[in-house]
Scaffold this motif. Structure first.
Motif, PDB file in Angstrom:
ATOM      1  N   LEU A   1      45.232  46.242  42.895  1.00 11.28           N
ATOM      2  CA  LEU A   1      45.346  47.033  41.660  1.00 11.28           C
ATOM      3  C   LEU A   1      46.686  46.799  40.982  1.00 11.28           C
ATOM      4  CD1 LEU A   1      43.729  50.482  42.479  1.00 11.28           C
ATOM      5  CD2 LEU A   1      43.057  48.876  40.690  1.00 11.28           C
ATOM      6  N   THR A   2      47.747  46.785  41.805  1.00 12.98           N
ATOM      7  CA  THR A   2      49.094  46.535  41.257  1.00 12.98           C
ATOM      8  C   THR A   2      49.151  45.163  40.592  1.00 12.98           C
ATOM      9  OG1 THR A   2      49.978  47.792  43.097  1.00 12.98           O
ATOM     10  CG2 THR A   2      51.553  46.515  41.846  1.00 12.98           C
ATOM     11  N   MET A   3      48.572  44.175  41.277  1.00 17.09           N
ATOM     12  CA  MET A   3      48.587  42.815  40.722  1.00 17.09           C
ATOM     13  C   MET A   3      47.813  42.767  39.400  1.00 17.09           C
ATOM     14  SD  MET A   3      47.268  39.307  42.425  1.00 17.09           S
ATOM     15  CE  MET A   3      45.606  39.489  41.832  1.00 17.09           C
ATOM     16  N   CYS A   4      46.643  43.434  39.363  1.00 21.17           N
ATOM     17  CA  CYS A   4      45.833  43.445  38.133  1.00 21.17           C
ATOM     18  C   CYS A   4      46.602  44.098  36.984  1.00 21.17           C
ATOM     19  CB  CYS A   4      44.514  44.183  38.372  1.00 21.17           C
ATOM     20  SG  CYS A   4      43.399  43.245  39.404  1.00 21.17           S
ATOM     21  N   LYS A   5      47.330  45.183  37.296  1.00 24.31           N
ATOM     22  CA  LYS A   5      48.122  45.861  36.258  1.00 24.31           C
ATOM     23  C   LYS A   5      49.177  44.912  35.694  1.00 24.31           C
ATOM     24  CE  LYS A   5      47.946  50.649  37.791  1.00 24.31           C
ATOM     25  NZ  LYS A   5      48.721  51.673  38.504  1.00 24.31           N
ATOM     26  N   ILE A   6      49.847  44.185  36.612  1.00 23.04           N
ATOM     27  CA  ILE A   6      50.903  43.241  36.182  1.00 23.04           C
ATOM     28  C   ILE A   6      50.303  42.147  35.307  1.00 23.04           C
ATOM     29  CG2 ILE A   6      52.553  41.491  36.988  1.00 23.04           C
ATOM     30  CD1 ILE A   6      53.015  43.303  39.455  1.00 23.04           C
TER      31      ILE A   6
ATOM     32  N   SER B   1      45.345  48.676  47.117  1.00 23.95           N
ATOM     33  CA  SER B   1      46.354  49.082  46.123  1.00 23.95           C
ATOM     34  C   SER B   1      47.175  47.879  45.643  1.00 23.95           C
ATOM     35  CB  SER B   1      47.283  50.152  46.692  1.00 23.95           C
ATOM     36  OG  SER B   1      48.063  49.595  47.712  1.00 23.95           O
ATOM     37  N   ASP B   2      47.331  46.883  46.547  1.00 22.70           N
ATOM     38  CA  ASP B   2      48.057  45.668  46.153  1.00 22.70           C
ATOM     39  C   ASP B   2      47.316  44.925  45.052  1.00 22.70           C
ATOM     40  OD1 ASP B   2      49.960  46.220  47.991  1.00 22.70           O
ATOM     41  OD2 ASP B   2      49.280  44.772  49.496  1.00 22.70           O
TER      42      ASP B   2
ATOM     43  N   SER C   1      49.281  43.610  31.885  1.00 22.69           N
ATOM     44  CA  SER C   1      50.442  43.914  31.030  1.00 22.69           C
ATOM     45  C   SER C   1      51.106  42.618  30.550  1.00 22.69           C
ATOM     46  CB  SER C   1      51.439  44.810  31.757  1.00 22.69           C
ATOM     47  OG  SER C   1      52.036  44.090  32.797  1.00 22.69           O
TER      48      SER C   1
END
Ligand code: SF4
Ligand code: SF4
Length: 131
Positions: free
Chosen positions: A5-10, A2-3, A13
């Motif tokens: 995924l969060t990094m990829c989203k950041i 999940s970390d 964006s």
């Protein structure tokens, strides 16, 4: 996982957003009325009192009263504005534009006229030589 995924989203964006950094020197820097650019001296107003040199926290200013010389080492100046506040004759000011860039650590020198103290007023019946 999940970390990541969060990094990829950041990252994704961030790629769509405009840069937060200024594009200097591609775009010229903006100077505002109160921007701290560089210290300027009006030699005609300076009375060589040395207060600016005494109050400067970095020792950027040197004043020689006997030779009538006022100097500033811009590489030492941290633009704290203390010298401007100390200068009672308002000979110093904070300009909002940066000083010209330089690769040499030259010391900027200004010649200042050494002003003689005003003569004491002469009382009636007293000669100027006795005062
Ligand atoms: S702005 Fe501050 S550091 Fe710069 S010359 Fe004046 S007193 Fe010194
Ligand atoms: S610049 Fe101002 S504070 Fe500094 S020596 Fe001259 S009169 Fe005095």
């Amino acid at each position: 996982m999940s970390d990541i995924l969060t990094m990829c989203k950041i990252v994704l964006s961030s790629l769509r957003k405009k840069t937060a950094c200024q594009m200097y020197p591609v775009k010229p820097a903006k100077f505002y009325k109160n921007s701290r650019g560089h210290i300027a001296l009006e030699p005609a107003k300076c009375i060589l009192c040395t207060l600016c040199a005494k109050r400067c926290p970095t020792g950027a200013i040197e004043v020689d009263r006997t030779k009538g010389v006022w100097q500033i080492n811009r590489f030492k100046c941290i633009l704290c504005n203390e010298c401007v506040h100390s200068c009672r004759p308002v000979a110093l000011s904070m300009e909002n534009q940066y000083a010209a860039p330089s690769a040499n650590k030259d010391i900027e020198t200004h010649n200042v006229e050494i002003k003689k103290p005003a003569a004491k007023p002469v009382a009636p019946g007293e000669s100027a030589e006795n005062s």
